[in-house]
Design a protein around this motif. Structure first.
Motif, PDB file in Angstrom:
ATOM      1  N   TYR A 244     -10.418  -0.677  -2.243  1.00  0.00           N
ATOM      2  CA  TYR A 244      -9.705  -0.139  -3.398  1.00  0.00           C
ATOM      3  C   TYR A 244      -8.816  -1.161  -4.110  1.00  0.00           C
ATOM      4  CZ  TYR A 244     -11.287   4.152  -1.216  1.00  0.00           C
ATOM      5  OH  TYR A 244     -12.070   5.144  -0.659  1.00  0.00           O
TER       6      TYR A 244
ATOM      7  N   LYS B 125     -10.433   9.410  -7.884  1.00  0.00           N
ATOM      8  CA  LYS B 125     -10.318   7.984  -7.636  1.00  0.00           C
ATOM      9  C   LYS B 125     -10.777   7.200  -8.866  1.00  0.00           C
ATOM     10  CE  LYS B 125     -10.685   8.113  -2.611  1.00  0.00           C
ATOM     11  NZ  LYS B 125     -10.372   9.515  -2.452  1.00  0.00           N
ATOM     12  N   TYR B 126     -10.506   5.904  -8.842  1.00  0.00           N
ATOM     13  CA  TYR B 126     -10.952   5.043  -9.944  1.00  0.00           C
ATOM     14  C   TYR B 126     -12.463   5.146 -10.097  1.00  0.00           C
ATOM     15  CZ  TYR B 126     -11.460   0.808 -12.783  1.00  0.00           C
ATOM     16  OH  TYR B 126     -11.757  -0.077 -13.783  1.00  0.00           O
TER      17      TYR B 126
ATOM     18  N   SER C  24      -2.766   9.039  -2.627  1.00  0.00           N
ATOM     19  CA  SER C  24      -2.759  10.312  -1.913  1.00  0.00           C
ATOM     20  C   SER C  24      -1.867  11.320  -2.641  1.00  0.00           C
ATOM     21  CB  SER C  24      -2.227  10.106  -0.500  1.00  0.00           C
ATOM     22  OG  SER C  24      -0.841   9.792  -0.552  1.00  0.00           O
TER      23      SER C  24
ATOM     24  N   LYS D 211      -7.617   0.239   3.103  1.00  0.00           N
ATOM     25  CA  LYS D 211      -7.749   0.289   1.638  1.00  0.00           C
ATOM     26  C   LYS D 211      -8.567  -0.886   1.093  1.00  0.00           C
ATOM     27  CE  LYS D 211      -5.263   3.931   1.765  1.00  0.00           C
ATOM     28  NZ  LYS D 211      -5.944   5.232   1.690  1.00  0.00           N
TER      29      LYS D 211
ATOM     30  N   LEU E  22     -16.620   8.856  -5.971  1.00  0.00           N
ATOM     31  CA  LEU E  22     -16.044   9.096  -4.649  1.00  0.00           C
ATOM     32  C   LEU E  22     -15.326  10.438  -4.641  1.00  0.00           C
ATOM     33  CD1 LEU E  22     -14.590   5.525  -3.996  1.00  0.00           C
ATOM     34  CD2 LEU E  22     -16.671   6.516  -3.023  1.00  0.00           C
TER      35      LEU E  22
ATOM     36  N   VAL F  97      -9.137  13.838  -4.205  1.00  0.00           N
ATOM     37  CA  VAL F  97      -8.147  14.361  -3.258  1.00  0.00           C
ATOM     38  C   VAL F  97      -7.582  15.664  -3.817  1.00  0.00           C
ATOM     39  CG1 VAL F  97      -5.941  13.940  -2.105  1.00  0.00           C
ATOM     40  CG2 VAL F  97      -7.546  12.042  -2.478  1.00  0.00           C
TER      41      VAL F  97
ATOM     42  N   ARG G  95      -1.164   2.338  -5.758  1.00  0.00           N
ATOM     43  CA  ARG G  95      -0.197   2.396  -4.656  1.00  0.00           C
ATOM     44  C   ARG G  95       0.832   1.269  -4.757  1.00  0.00           C
ATOM     45  NH1 ARG G  95      -1.289   4.687   0.377  1.00  0.00           N
ATOM     46  NH2 ARG G  95      -2.817   6.364   0.318  1.00  0.00           N
TER      47      ARG G  95
ATOM     48  N   GLN H 123       0.804  -1.222   0.000  1.00  0.00           N
ATOM     49  CA  GLN H 123       0.000   0.000   0.000  1.00  0.00           C
ATOM     50  C   GLN H 123       0.839   1.275   0.000  1.00  0.00           C
ATOM     51  OE1 GLN H 123      -3.824  -2.051   2.234  1.00  0.00           O
ATOM     52  NE2 GLN H 123      -3.005  -0.148   3.031  1.00  0.00           N
TER      53      GLN H 123
ATOM     54  N   GLY I  39      -5.640   0.910  -5.002  1.00  0.00           N
ATOM     55  CA  GLY I  39      -5.742   2.312  -5.403  1.00  0.00           C
ATOM     56  C   GLY I  39      -5.871   3.254  -4.229  1.00  0.00           C
ATOM     57  N   ASP I  40      -6.663   4.319  -4.435  1.00  0.00           N
ATOM     58  CA  ASP I  40      -6.848   5.399  -3.465  1.00  0.00           C
ATOM     59  C   ASP I  40      -5.537   6.141  -3.205  1.00  0.00           C
ATOM     60  OD1 ASP I  40      -8.335   7.044  -1.783  1.00  0.00           O
ATOM     61  OD2 ASP I  40      -7.873   5.829  -0.010  1.00  0.00           O
TER      62      ASP I  40
END
Length: 787
Positions: free
Chosen positions: A163, A228-229, A181, A160, A233, A236, A141, A82, A178-179
């Protein structure tokens, strides 16, 4: 008042006795002494062996028991995927500096190209983190090869969890998370930029340019937000929460990203964002930059500054970068952070404190080990140690050593081993229980960590105590909800039929003279199984304490044999009987009741059934902490070290006589050697106290204990070894407590697994230092034997 005066004088005298006691720092790992150049090769080899998923660098991994490479598929038991794109990017930067240094120093072409090929491979891993998502510029990530759920998806609370997805790249199937930052994008643009500028050639330079373009376009084209994918959602914001005018570290990361993208691609959109942010946040004419101390953000910003300083030719912006570097350095100038130091003095060679900082940075690399196993650390025990600590002693960060963890004294501590048993058939077969209820078996006498295996998979309860029978396969356990027996080495467990109101289990042990008989101790009583032969161990029980009244906070001592003896001790009184006597004798008081409280345990002598120790800790405000061992040799009729005897000693022998009567520290446990009644051991937070004369005098033993905080001491049946449970793991003494060796049971993670870092932090700092000339050839080749 006389009583208080006696205790106060005793306490003061004893405090003087232990000042400066045994402050040696014991460190088994000596790999840090290798020359820097040798370390660089060894660390790189270790990374390629166990931190290498097609170039992707998971910073922390579980060490395979066979010492081989990690599993790079979704069946891997633990690897820090991650955060992998971040630390792979920093590792890529270090590898790029290696290529640049080798070229700059005139190294053989073969050596340069070998280094470049490795940088190319790691670049492809960073780029693959974009391509595997199937969305241009969206960065994963990290990833594993293959299909199916990963270790992280097996934990309901994993952050996570939603994701993880399936993807493809380079003709292979991947499971990616994913997700991302703003930090993920920040580190990636830094690593890609360094690679583009220092190491990439030919088609790889074009691929690096495209990777940079795609990565930064993802937020530049989306109103400075990382989507995000699942675009439903929340995205960021790359700038975070900002007042729109005050420069901070997060804003600077975005400015750096736009500048690197413009440098690599020449695209107007990147210049437009860069120019807008520079103007909006006042970089031109910047007078001063201040920020809170934050190692994570500082790592990002220093690394960006390193690249920007090299590619920027605008004098006003270079002046601003110097101000930012000064502001960051003000927070970290005394931290021994090699990476920060080399970057700062490459930017600010005229800054004050250079000699000191470079010396400390070199020391951090010189004390960097090549065994990157994460070890328990407790430097707070040693007042002579001050941060920044030698790297081999510091409690490292879970991802990257330059994240402030040369300053952290304690960390990665082991769960305490609370009980040990040894097979009556084979003394190399050991059993251990930890404070979390795990049960383990070693089949090589604790010679290797790999041979400590959990055997509680089928045990219905967490374990509190363990006893080993006459055969390897026979093991009894006091569990959290009852007592259990296996005669199949843990393959099957049977709950023993004690009465439903027997109480909460505390201990279990076999009769040393009769292996078919078990004793079970609870908070309410003591039970003994009847002997109907080896096939019926633990099938029928008698209560040995049923005629006692209900007792609160009772401490039991059981000495089997003929006549044997039972003790039940409460705060103010004692009950005792032999196994041959049906009636209990009650005795009140231990002689110091008014001035202290009993520890929650008592200590019996297996060779002398009438001998018992109770341990009293003073609670008087003007006396302080003092531990007094009180001994009876007549089953509680009389006690040593009562107030009258202490006063008589003071009158006859003065303070030296009193000093022998007590111990000026907390005791965690006390043990009488089963073979020698004069040999006593006490576990303390400073080591093991050893007495060879029945407790009259004591000496401190800690040689070999890396963390000399001894919570438990166990001398099991069927063994002459003494075991100590510490925050540094299990330790063993084979010479009656005089010296200690690692029992190879560190319980920091899942069961008895071990983890390691990959050492990319060394790669990142060392090759920068070589490139910038802060470490010369002589220093690189010299042994690092500086203490």
């Amino acid at each position: 008042m006389i009583a208080r005066a006696v205790l106060l004088v005793l306490w003061v005298g004893l405090q003087v006795q232990v000042v400066g006691a045994a402050e040696e720092v014991s460190v088994a790992d000596q790999t840090w002494k290798a020359p820097l150049a040798v370390k660089a090769d060894r660390i790189e080899a270790g990374i390629q062996k166990r931190h290498n998923i097609l170039g992707l660098y998971p910073s922390m991994v579980e060490i395979p028991p066979d010492g081989g490479p990690i599993d790079i598929t979704t069946t891997n038991p633990f690897a820090d995927i991650q955060h992998a794109v971040c630390w792979t990017s920093n590792y890529l930067a270090g590898l790029s500096f290696r290529v640049a240094f080798l070229e700059k120093s005139g190294a053989p072409k073969e050596e340069v190209e070998k280094a470049r090929r490795r940088a190319d491979e790691v670049f492809e891993a960073v780029y693959r983190c974009q391509r595997v998502t199937g969305v241009r510029g969206l960065q994963a990530r990290g990833y594993f090869l293959g299909h199916g759920e990963t270790y992280a998806e097996k934990h309901a609370g994993a952050g996570k969890l939603p994701y993880w997805r399936q993807g493809k790249a380079d003709g292979m199937d991947f499971r990616w998370v994913g997700d991302p930052s703003h930090h993920n994008y920040s580190d990636a643009i830094h690593g890609l930029g360094q690679y583009y500028d220092l190491a990439a050639k030919g088609k790889q330079k074009e691929r690096a340019r495209q990777a940079i373009d795609d990565l930064v376009s993802y937020w530049v084209d989306n109103d400075l937000k990382i989507a995000k994918y699942d675009r439903s959602l929340p995205a960021v914001p790359i700038l975070g929460v900002t007042d729109g005018k005050t420069l901070n570290t997060r804003v600077f990361m975005a400015i750096a990203g736009a500048r690197v993208a413009y440098y690599a691609t020449g695209k107007a959109k990147f210049k437009a964002v860069f120019d807008r942010l520079v103007e909006q946040y006042g970089l031109r004419g910047l007078k001063k930059f201040t920020t809170d101390k934050n190692f994570d953000d500082a790592e990002h910003c220093f690394c960006h500054l390193d690249l920007l300083w090299r590619i920027e030719d605008d004098p006003e912006l270079r002046a601003a970068y110097r101000k930012i570097a000064d502001g960051l350095w003000a927070n970290h100038k005394d931290d021994g952070q090699s990476l920060f130091t080399y970057i700062y003095f490459a930017i600010a060679p005229d800054a004050p404190g250079k000699k000191k900082a470079l010396s400390e940075a070199l020391f951090s690399l010189q004390t960097f080990p090549t065994d990157m196993t994460i070890k328990p650390r407790m430097n707070s025990l040693y007042p002579q140690l001050k941060p920044p600590y030698p790297t081999y002693l510091a409690a490292w960060d879970n991802e990257y050593i330059w994240k402030g963890n040369l300053l952290r004294p304690d960390g990665w501590l082991s769960r305490i081993v609370t009980d040990v048993a040894v097979s009556g058939e084979d003394p190399m077969v050991l059993f251990a229980v930890d404070q979390a209820g795990g049960l383990y078996q070693s089949r090589d006498g604790a010679a290797t960590w790999q041979n400590w295996r959990p055997i509680d998979q089928n045990l219905p309860s967490s374990a509190r105590a363990v006893a080993a029978g006459r055969r390897n396969r026979i093991v009894a356990v006091a569990g959290s909800d009852g007592f259990y027996l296996t005669v199949t080495g843990g393959a099957q467990w049977k709950r023993l039929p004690l009465p439903p109101d027997a109480g909460s289990p505390r201990d279990v042990f076999f009769d040393t003279e009769n292996p078919n008989r078990l004793y079970a101790v609870t908070d309410r009583g003591v039970y003994r199984s009847r002997d109907f032969g080896a096939d019926y161990i633990g099938e029928s029980w008698e209560c040995l304490t049923e005629s006692l009244p209900a007792l609160r906070n009772v401490r039991w001592a059981v000495i089997p044999g003929q006549p044997g003896r039972l003790f039940a001790v409460t705060e103010k009184q004692l009950f005792t009987r032999t196994f041959e006597e049906p009636e209990w004798i009650r005795r009140k008081g231990f002689g110091l009741d008014e001035y202290g409280r009993l520890y929650p345990w008592v200590v019996a002598d297996p060779r002398k059934p009438d001998r018992l120790f109770v341990v009293v800790k003073t609670t008087e405000e003007d006396v302080g902490t003092l531990t007094i061992l009180q001994e009876t040799t007549d089953a509680g009729r009389s006690w040593s070290n009562d107030l009258m005897s202490l006063f008589q000693v003071l009158s006859k022998l003065g303070l030296p006589g009193l000093i022998a009567a007590g111990i000026p520290m907390d005791l965690n446990c006390v043990l009488v050697d089963p073979d020698d009644s004069n040999l006593l051991f006490a576990g303390t937070n400073q080591g093991v106290l050893l007495s060879t004369n029945g407790g009259k005098t004591w000496q401190l033993s800690r040689h070999g204990l890396e963390i000399p905080v001894v919570r438990t001491l166990i001398r099991p049946a069927h063994s002459k070894w003494l075991f100590a449970g510490t925050p540094g793991g299990l330790y063993i003494s084979k010479d009656h407590g005089r010296t200690w060796q690692d029992g190879n049971l560190w319980l920091q993670f899942t069961k008895n697994t071990r983890r390691e870092l990959g050492g990319a932090a060394f790669v990142d700092a060392y090759w920068r230092a070589r490139y910038y000339g802060f470490i010369d050839e002589r220093q690189a080749l010299a042994p690092c034997d500086r203490e």
